[in-house]
Design an enzyme around this catalytic site. Structure first.
Site, mmCIF file in Angstrom:
data_model
loop_
_atom_site.group_PDB
_atom_site.id
_atom_site.type_symbol
_atom_site.label_atom_id
_atom_site.label_comp_id
_atom_site.label_asym_id
_atom_site.label_seq_id
_atom_site.Cartn_x
_atom_site.Cartn_y
_atom_site.Cartn_z
ATOM 1 C CG ASP A 167 13.228 0.002 13.207
ATOM 2 O OD1 ASP A 167 13.886 0.987 12.828
ATOM 3 O OD2 ASP A 167 12.085 0.086 13.687
ATOM 4 C CD GLU B 235 4.031 -4.377 14.791
ATOM 5 O OE1 GLU B 235 4.672 -4.429 13.728
ATOM 6 O OE2 GLU B 235 4.391 -3.672 15.765
ATOM 7 C CG ASP C 243 5.136 -1.781 6.670
ATOM 8 O OD1 ASP C 243 4.003 -2.289 6.680
ATOM 9 O OD2 ASP C 243 5.616 -1.154 7.629
ATOM 10 C CG ASP D 99 7.768 2.212 5.788
ATOM 11 O OD1 ASP D 99 7.256 1.082 5.642
ATOM 12 O OD2 ASP D 99 7.920 2.743 6.906
ATOM 13 C CE1 TYR E 21 3.297 7.191 5.468
ATOM 14 C CE2 TYR E 21 4.298 5.020 5.430
ATOM 15 C CZ TYR E 21 3.898 6.137 6.122
ATOM 16 O OH TYR E 21 4.096 6.205 7.481
ATOM 17 C CG PHE F 46 -1.898 -1.109 1.261
ATOM 18 C CD1 PHE F 46 -1.501 -2.409 1.530
ATOM 19 C CD2 PHE F 46 -3.233 -0.852 0.999
ATOM 20 C CE1 PHE F 46 -2.416 -3.448 1.520
ATOM 21 C CE2 PHE F 46 -4.160 -1.889 0.992
ATOM 22 C CZ PHE F 46 -3.748 -3.189 1.255
ATOM 23 C CB ALA F 47 2.236 3.521 -2.051
ATOM 24 C CB VAL F 48 -2.405 5.489 1.136
ATOM 25 C CG1 VAL F 48 -3.550 6.485 1.246
ATOM 26 C CG2 VAL F 48 -2.924 4.148 0.627
#
Ligand SMILES: CC(=O)N[C@H]1[C@@H](OP(=O)(O)OP(=O)(O)OC[C@H]2O[C@@H](n3ccc(=O)[nH]c3=O)[C@H](O)[C@@H]2O)O[C@H](CO)[C@H](O)[C@@H]1O
Ligand SMILES: [Mn+2]
Length: 336
Positions: free
Chosen positions: A310, A287, A195, A197, A110, A105-107
């Protein structure tokens, strides 16, 4: 040594919440003794005659990791560099002619992560195997045109944005569940949610393929283990009673066979909706619901933090390969 054994014993006897602290202690305090343990159990020193006839079978044993947990208490493998032979896995997998779907998803802001993700995933994600990338976005016209490898396909699916970033993230569970029902169950064999990102830096291959797969959060491998991230408020459907829980999973990367991912996403979204009706939102949104689900529906395979690192954390030497990691983002800027 005596002191170390005592510490390990008492740590192991505590509930599973301290599991990773135990690894940490083992990792750093037992390190000098691991070498001796390796020698004692090394196949080089005690070969069975049948092993001698099958040198490839020895491969994984001769490179086996002694510094990390390789199997969960319910006998699910934990995938680390040095524990598998990709050539053997690829040869097995190719015979099955499978298609893997990836939901991402890139909303709103993002969309800036699309290019880095796709460019790196085209190169490193299931290289040489059929993959359908499904990109949900509110800005289809802004998706950069890219040439993908012949076995990779990109489907751009327009969606309406939610105003809160938490809703964008949580609603992924709902969209994935409904697309499995209407489309993906006829189109792909396995489905992974990732994700956007993030970027891949090394191969992520068929070692990730299994019935139900979760990625152990990289936060579990830091010293700040005490801030256990489960939702504990009993009012939330994501609540995990204190002292329960085995691993903490990252929502940025999970998957499995389509029917299992359907069950997972449907259950998590149901929990999210029930929480909403009760005026509560879980600590880490979907999550938290994912962690609740995976506690009671154990993954059949676990990916080590090599599969989602991370970048805010210092890389410990047990993570030998950083296959996928987060892209730095200014939260105040991208989420509003
Ligand atoms: C590493 C990890 O476990 N990440 C999880 C974590 O923080 P993260 O900080 O990784 O969450 P995040 O900001 O990356 O949001 C999750 C995903 O939702 C999408 N998105 C989000 C906001 C937005 O404005 N537009 C958009 O497209 C995008 O695909 C993004 O990758 O917690 C989130 C919810 O609290 C999600 O569970 C993430 O998966
Ligand atoms: Mn993220």
């Amino acid at each position: 040594m005596k002191n170390t054994i005592f510490k390990c014993k008492s740590l192991f006897s505590l509930r599973s919440g301290f599991f990773f602290l135990s690894f940490y202690i083992l990792e750093f305090e037992l390190a000098p003794y691991v070498h001796h343990l390796t020698l004692l159990f090394s196949p080089k020193h005690k070969k069975l005659s049948s092993d001698l006839d099958f040198p490839r079978a020895l491969h994984s044993q001769s490179t086996v990791r002694t510094d990390v947990l390789l199997m969960s208490p319910w006998l699910a493998p934990i995938v680390w560099e040095g524990t598998f032979n990709r050539d053997i896995l690829n040869a097995q997998y190719r015979q099955k002619h499978l298609v893997v779907g990836v939901a991402m998803f890139a909303v709103k802001k993002y969309i800036r992560f699309i290019e880095g993700f796709l460019h790196s995933a085209n190169k490193f994600f299931l290289s040489g195997h059929r993959v359908n990338f499904y990109l949900f976005t509110d800005h289809p016209e802004k998706v950069p045109s890219m040439t993908l490898s012949p076995e990779k396909r990109l489907f751009i699916i327009p969606i309406e944005p939610y105003s809160r970033w938490q809703d964008i993230s949580m609603n992924r569970m709902n969209i994935i569940s409904s697309y499995i029902r209407s489309r993906w169950r006829h189109e792909v064999d396995y489905l992974y949610s990732m994700d956007i990102d993030v970027q891949l830096f090394e191969h992520i291959g068929v070692e990730i393929i299994d019935t139900l797969v979760g990625t152990i959060s990289s936060w579990q491998y830091t010293k700040t283990r005490e801030n256990n991230s489960y939702e504990t408020r009993p009012e939330s459907r994501a609540a995990i009673p204190r002292g329960e829980g085995d691993f903490y999973y990252a929502a940025s990367f999970y998957g499995g066979i389509v029917s299992e991912v359907y069950k997972l996403t449907t259950a998590c979204f149901k929990g999210i909706m029930e929480d909403r009706a009760n005026g509560i939102e879980a600590k880490w949104h979907e999550e938290s619901h994912l962690n609740k689900y995976l506690l009671y529906h154990k993954p059949t395979r676990l990916l080590s933090p090599e599969y989602y690192w991370d970048e805010e954390l210092i890389l410990p030497h047990i993570v030998r390969v950083k296959r996928l990691s987060s892209v730095h983002k200014n939260l105040k800027e991208v989420r509003f």
